[in-house]
Design a protein around this motif. Structure first.
Motif, mmCIF file in Angstrom:
data_model
loop_
_atom_site.group_PDB
_atom_site.id
_atom_site.type_symbol
_atom_site.label_atom_id
_atom_site.label_comp_id
_atom_site.label_asym_id
_atom_site.label_seq_id
_atom_site.Cartn_x
_atom_site.Cartn_y
_atom_site.Cartn_z
ATOM 1 N N LEU A 83 -6.732 1.531 -8.195
ATOM 2 C CA LEU A 83 -5.591 1.864 -7.342
ATOM 3 C C LEU A 83 -4.769 0.620 -7.012
ATOM 4 N N GLY A 84 -5.434 -0.530 -6.897
ATOM 5 C CA GLY A 84 -4.730 -1.765 -6.583
ATOM 6 C C GLY A 84 -4.775 -2.079 -5.101
ATOM 7 N N TYR A 85 -3.745 -2.789 -4.635
ATOM 8 C CA TYR A 85 -3.734 -3.271 -3.260
ATOM 9 C C TYR A 85 -3.569 -2.146 -2.239
ATOM 10 N N GLU A 86 -3.032 -1.003 -2.658
ATOM 11 C CA GLU A 86 -2.881 0.110 -1.728
ATOM 12 C C GLU A 86 -4.255 0.565 -1.232
ATOM 13 N N GLU A 87 -4.279 1.025 0.028
ATOM 14 C CA GLU A 87 -5.532 1.548 0.559
ATOM 15 C C GLU A 87 -5.869 2.871 -0.111
ATOM 16 N N LEU A 88 -7.151 3.077 -0.318
ATOM 17 C CA LEU A 88 -7.583 4.378 -0.816
ATOM 18 C C LEU A 88 -7.220 5.453 0.206
ATOM 19 N N PRO A 89 -6.691 6.589 -0.228
ATOM 20 C CA PRO A 89 -6.308 7.635 0.730
ATOM 21 C C PRO A 89 -7.516 8.138 1.505
ATOM 22 N N GLY A 90 -7.292 8.410 2.786
ATOM 23 C CA GLY A 90 -8.365 8.929 3.623
ATOM 24 C C GLY A 90 -9.454 7.924 3.919
ATOM 25 N N LEU A 91 -9.095 6.648 3.897
ATOM 26 C CA LEU A 91 -10.105 5.588 4.019
ATOM 27 C C LEU A 91 -10.946 5.734 5.286
ATOM 28 N N ASP A 92 -10.326 6.154 6.382
ATOM 29 C CA ASP A 92 -11.044 6.222 7.658
ATOM 30 C C ASP A 92 -11.505 7.630 8.031
ATOM 31 N N SER A 93 -10.941 8.630 7.360
ATOM 32 C CA SER A 93 -11.216 9.987 7.830
ATOM 33 C C SER A 93 -12.017 10.854 6.863
ATOM 34 N N VAL A 94 -12.020 10.518 5.573
ATOM 35 C CA VAL A 94 -12.671 11.395 4.611
ATOM 36 C C VAL A 94 -14.182 11.444 4.834
ATOM 37 N N VAL A 95 -14.745 12.634 4.746
ATOM 38 C CA VAL A 95 -16.187 12.840 4.894
ATOM 39 C C VAL A 95 -16.652 13.708 3.726
ATOM 40 N N PHE A 96 -17.689 13.252 3.041
ATOM 41 C CA PHE A 96 -18.221 13.998 1.904
ATOM 42 C C PHE A 96 -19.496 14.725 2.336
ATOM 43 N N LYS A 97 -19.440 16.051 2.316
ATOM 44 C CA LYS A 97 -20.611 16.855 2.696
ATOM 45 C C LYS A 97 -21.205 17.618 1.524
ATOM 46 N N SER A 98 -20.549 17.492 0.363
ATOM 47 C CA SER A 98 -21.055 18.190 -0.830
ATOM 48 C C SER A 98 -20.406 17.565 -2.056
ATOM 49 N N GLN A 99 -20.925 17.928 -3.237
ATOM 50 C CA GLN A 99 -20.326 17.454 -4.477
ATOM 51 C C GLN A 99 -18.902 17.989 -4.622
ATOM 52 N N LYS A 100 -18.656 19.185 -4.098
ATOM 53 C CA LYS A 100 -17.316 19.754 -4.170
ATOM 54 C C LYS A 100 -16.312 18.885 -3.429
ATOM 55 N N ASP A 101 -16.717 18.353 -2.278
ATOM 56 C CA ASP A 101 -15.833 17.456 -1.518
ATOM 57 C C ASP A 101 -15.493 16.210 -2.340
ATOM 58 N N VAL A 102 -16.503 15.667 -3.004
ATOM 59 C CA VAL A 102 -16.281 14.471 -3.825
ATOM 60 C C VAL A 102 -15.337 14.790 -4.975
ATOM 61 N N ASP A 103 -15.585 15.902 -5.665
ATOM 62 C CA ASP A 103 -14.761 16.277 -6.819
ATOM 63 C C ASP A 103 -13.314 16.523 -6.407
ATOM 64 N N THR A 104 -13.124 17.174 -5.259
ATOM 65 C CA THR A 104 -11.765 17.435 -4.772
ATOM 66 C C THR A 104 -11.038 16.132 -4.471
ATOM 67 N N TYR A 105 -11.739 15.217 -3.822
ATOM 68 C CA TYR A 105 -11.142 13.926 -3.475
ATOM 69 C C TYR A 105 -10.747 13.155 -4.733
ATOM 70 N N LEU A 106 -11.666 13.040 -5.686
ATOM 71 C CA LEU A 106 -11.379 12.302 -6.914
ATOM 72 C C LEU A 106 -10.299 13.000 -7.739
ATOM 73 N N GLY A 107 -10.328 14.333 -7.777
ATOM 74 C CA GLY A 107 -9.329 15.066 -8.540
ATOM 75 C C GLY A 107 -7.919 14.791 -8.044
ATOM 76 N N THR A 108 -7.764 14.675 -6.724
ATOM 77 C CA THR A 108 -6.452 14.382 -6.144
ATOM 78 C C THR A 108 -5.958 13.010 -6.588
ATOM 79 N N ILE A 109 -6.854 12.019 -6.592
ATOM 80 C CA ILE A 109 -6.474 10.655 -6.976
ATOM 81 C C ILE A 109 -6.208 10.567 -8.477
ATOM 82 N N PHE A 110 -7.085 11.161 -9.273
ATOM 83 C CA PHE A 110 -6.925 11.086 -10.735
ATOM 84 C C PHE A 110 -5.661 11.816 -11.196
ATOM 85 N N ALA A 111 -5.263 12.856 -10.453
ATOM 86 C CA ALA A 111 -4.050 13.595 -10.820
ATOM 87 C C ALA A 111 -2.820 12.701 -10.747
#
Length: 495
Positions: free
Chosen positions: A348-376
């Motif tokens: 991503l570079g110098y920009e902060e990763l989105p949701g740096l302070d608020s994102v919470v992963f409670k399942s693999q689905k949460d992880v996949d959704t988060y990564l899918g948004t960034i990879f898109a």
């Protein structure tokens, strides 16, 4: 980010009649290349004593707020005649040369009988900008106990919750090193906080690898623990992103390969780092890819038996989900999750990763959704390949048992293909290993100085409040960035 000039390099060429000269400025997180080839340098001298690629002068910003002033280094770039600082040769020939920290008034010369001379002048205040960063009067007396081996300067390069980091000088080699000063006066000598500091120093003394920051010595007094390590002259990965904003995917792969080699090594000893992040990964030689990368700051490390680790340590966004589950133990795979997050940040570079302070992963689905948004976003821009996305996803498996080991991650196709890249990586890593020397550590690594008397007559005078106030109000020097220039010694002025 300030655009103030940190220093000025004045040059004089005595080969012409009359002699001529000029200057160029050193700016934050910038590199100035010096040599004879006009197409490969910012400053070019039409002089045969100068190699096509002679030297580089660069600055490293260690603190965006400038509480700790930037550092300026010079490095030989494989020249034929060599580069010297104050008459001491710092590099020559094809071997990878280390960088040398520049101090106010240092002179740089080229060749054995130099007629081209550079002088470095510091423009930004190099002293501590805040009184709280200065060594206490007691600490000034304590560092006298080991001044025959290391001289601790009053120049700071960082601070944290438990330590302030000072520049020091290795008396035997004359090279700059780092002295991490832990004030333990508010703890008992048997407290967990003090034991953790001792554990970090002791652990570092057992780790000997090109991708691990080497320790040189440690000293314990009644009130302080001093840990001496090598100075990483290229800064950390955070300052690297400050410099370049974004790395290409090849550069990210080169860094992650080296990080995983270091992680594989410590995991082979049963050690989990537990705080892998940009700030704890150092550039050992120069702020460029793909020079040597080193893991540092083992203050949160631990020995990881089966589900043995339980402490909630490290930096939140690099910490895997299992660390946030009360009572659940975890193992070495915590570092693999951190490597996945580190890779994502580098892409991503110098920009902060989105949701740096608020994102919470409670399942693999949460992880996949988060990564899918960034990879898109990153994928169509060509910033991350399908293989890179696969690597990150494998590291960020919600179930820790599904993550690869460090060794398996290193052999992921993203880091091993195509064959031409793998051969290039291996050649560069071999060059980096040759620039590393196994550390020489005396055991026990922490030398007990608690019974040594302090010599009051040798104590330096601490800065007064009035002196510190003057330092804090001193205005930094503002200057216009220098343009690349071509210098021909037949002309008189080029400034």
């Amino acid at each position: 980010m300030s655009s103030s000039a940190i220093g000025k390099v004045t040059w004089e060429n005595r080969s012409s009649d009359p002699p001529n000269g000029g200057f160029f400025l050193v700016l934050p997180n910038k590199t100035i290349l010096v040599g004879r080839d006009e197409t490969r340098n910012h400053v070019a001298f039409a002089d045969l004593v100068v190699s096509r690629c002679q030297l580089e002068i660069f600055s490293v910003v260690v603190d965006e707020q400038y509480d700790h002033p930037p550092l300026v280094f010079v490095r030989d770039r494989g020249s034929s005649n060599g580069t010297s600082v104050n008459g001491q040769l710092i590099g020559r020939g094809a071997a990878l040369s280390p960088s040398r920290l520049l101090e106010d008034g240092d002179t740089i010369t080229i060749g054995g009988h130099p007629h081209l001379r550079f002088e470095y002048t510091l423009l930004m205040n190099s002293h501590n900008l805040r009184p709280s960063y200065a060594l206490s009067q007691l600490q000034r007396r304590e560092v006298e106990l080991f001044k025959d081996r290391f001289v601790v300067t009053n120049r700071t390069i960082g601070d944290g919750a438990h330590a302030i980091v000072f520049l020091a000088v290795d008396v035997e080699t004359g090279k700059h090193v780092v002295c991490k000063v832990h004030d333990t006066s508010k703890y008992s000598r048997t407290s967990k906080a003090v034991e953790r500091i001792r554990q970090e120093a002791s652990l570092l003394s057992t780790l000997d690898h090109p991708n691990i920051l080497p320790i040189k010595a440690a000293f314990e007094t009644e009130h302080t623990i001093y840990v001496i390590t090598e100075l990483a002259t290229g800064g950390d990965l955070y300052s690297l992103l400050l410099r370049y904003n974004k790395l290409n995917e090849w550069g990210t792969r080169s860094i992650i390969r080296q990080v995983l080699q270091g992680v594989t090594y410590i995991h082979s000893k049963g050690v989990a780092h537990r705080d892998i992040k940009l700030e704890n990964i150092l550039c050992g030689v120069t702020p460029q890819v793909p020079y040597r990368i080193m893991l540092s700051d083992f203050g949160d490390s631990g020995l990881a038996g089966p589900r043995r680790l339980k402490s909630k340590v490290g930096t939140r966004f690099y910490r895997p989900p299992e660390c946030d589950t009360p009572g659940q133990g975890y193992g070495l795979s915590v570092d693999i999750w951190a490597v996945g997050m580190l890779t994502l940040q580098l892409v991503l570079g110098y920009e902060e990763l989105p949701g740096l302070d608020s994102v919470v992963f409670k399942s693999q689905k949460d992880v996949d959704t988060y990564l899918g948004t960034i990879f898109a976003v990153l994928g169509p821009q060509g910033l991350i390949s399908d293989a890179g996305q696969s690597f990150i996803c494998s590291c960020l498996a919600y179930d820790s048992d599904r993550r690869p080991t460090a060794r398996q991650a290193f052999y992921h196709r993203w880091l091993q293909t195509p064959t031409s890249d793998r051969k290039m990586f291996k050649r560069l890593e071999a060059d980096n290993a040759m620039s590393w020397k196994p550390q020489r550590v005396n055991f026990p690594v922490i030398e007990d100085l608690t019974t040594r008397p302090l010599r009051v007559d040798e104590v330096g005078t601490a800065p007064s409040k009035e002196q510190m106030a003057r330092r804090n109000t001193a205005s930094p020097h503002f200057a216009v960035p220098p343009e690349p220039m071509v210098i021909n010694h037949n002309h008189k002025n080029h400034s």
